[in-house]
Motif scaffolding. Structure first.
Motif: not given
Length: 327
Positions: A232-234, A255-258, A260-266, A311-320
């Motif tokens: 999840d998003e830290p 890394i796949a982050v579930a 909101g809009p703020g996924a892990v930023q590297g 990634l249509s399977e998980a709306p609202g999430s982001r895979v990074a």
């Protein structure tokens, strides 16, 4: 609630559960995470607990394993989001293994809708979640029942996995670090998890942010064997969790982050991974301690990012895929 009352309640929760996230502590004592973090810092100064990434644990360096009743009430929202995202990596007709744990139990509830799926597991909770799924075949390992987490362990479980080959393994654990990989507090559970890993072409670890940076007694999956981490998003203030995620990415973990809009930023490029990208040829997982084999001509260079997609399977999430800075 006075500070002394808050801190006493925080200490009782940590003693009862072994490890508790700041989010959960803030919810129970009905205050902000900033206040809870200040209380945890004060308790740590007294030697009553240790701080970890996004939470607090019993003092002594290694967290002890909590029982199922305690685990089931920890980071429930995070586990749900992780399970939703992880389910998107499972396709119709696949054969997979799913290890024991409360997060994998959440995943199993979502897998009940995947037709033609075969699930091999040592977890009674996973099997129960799939018991009424008409289109899913469940295969249980043998072994001895370990009541604290409703899992089958021991030589019977390990022997039943010999000769098995599936596409993916989905595992959870008590702690995850870039240096040591996934770990757990129980030797028998760790041994069965290693056998599950040997049966799989890819290894997907499900771990919420409170487990990042935590290290427990028995290693189950070395970092170089982990294909993907679903987390999840830290919290924004948890710089150490973000650093741990980048360190995992530097070692080739996707890394796949579930959340909101703020996924892990590297510092590297972020790109979404498409469902088509996931349907590559099955790769053999090396034995624990061995490095992954790079494609011919890759030498020792860092892995390349895959093309961007959706990634249509998980709306609202982001895979990074976090780009490794160095190898």
């Amino acid at each position: 609630m006075f500070a002394a009352e808050r801190r006493q309640l925080i200490l009782e929760m940590v003693r009862a559960n072994g490890a508790v996230s700041l989010r959960e502590l803030a919810r129970v004592v009905q205050t902000s995470e900033v206040t809870v973090r200040r209380d945890v810092r004060a308790l740590e100064a007294e030697g009553l607990l240790d701080r970890r990434h996004g939470g607090a644990v019993l003092p002594g360096g290694f967290t002890r394993e909590s029982g199922f009743p305690q685990k089931s009430h920890l980071a429930t929202a995070e586990k749900t989001a992780i399970a939703d995202l992880a389910a998107g990596f499972v396709e119709e007709g696949e054969a997979i293994v799913v290890g024991a744990g409360t997060t994998t139990q959440e995943l199993a509830r979502r897998l009940a809708r995947v037709p033609g799926l075969t699930v091999v597991t040592n977890s009674l909770l996973v099997a129960q979640a799939l018991a009424h799924a008409n289109r899913v075949e469940v295969v249980m390992t043998g072994g001895t029942l370990r009541g604290s987490n409703y899992a089958l362990v021991g030589s019977g479980a390990e022997q039943s996995l010999q000769g098995l080959r599936v596409s993916r393994a989905f595992l959870s654990g008590s702690g995850l670090t870039a240096e040591r990989g996934l770990s757990t507090s129980n030797m028998l559970s760790a041994s069965v998890d290693r056998a599950l890993v040997q049966a799989a072409g890819e290894v997907v670890v499900l771990a919420d942010h409170t487990k990042l940076g935590s290290d427990t007694m028995f290693q189950t999956v070395p970092t170089d064997v982990i294909t993907r981490l679903v987390t999840d998003e830290p919290p924004g203030h948890d710089d150490r969790a973000a650093t741990e995620l980048q360190a995992l990415a530097d070692q080739g973990v996707q890394i796949a982050v579930a959340g909101g809009p703020g996924a892990v930023q590297g510092p590297g490029q972020l790109g979404a991974e498409s469902a088509a990208d996931r349907r590559g040829p099955r790769r053999d997982v090396p034995l624990p301690g061995q490095r992954r084999n790079h494609p011919p001509g890759a030498g020792g260079s860092a892995p390349q990012l895959r093309p961007a997609g959706t990634l249509s399977e998980a709306p609202g999430s982001r895979v990074a895929d976090l780009a490794p800075r160095r190898r």
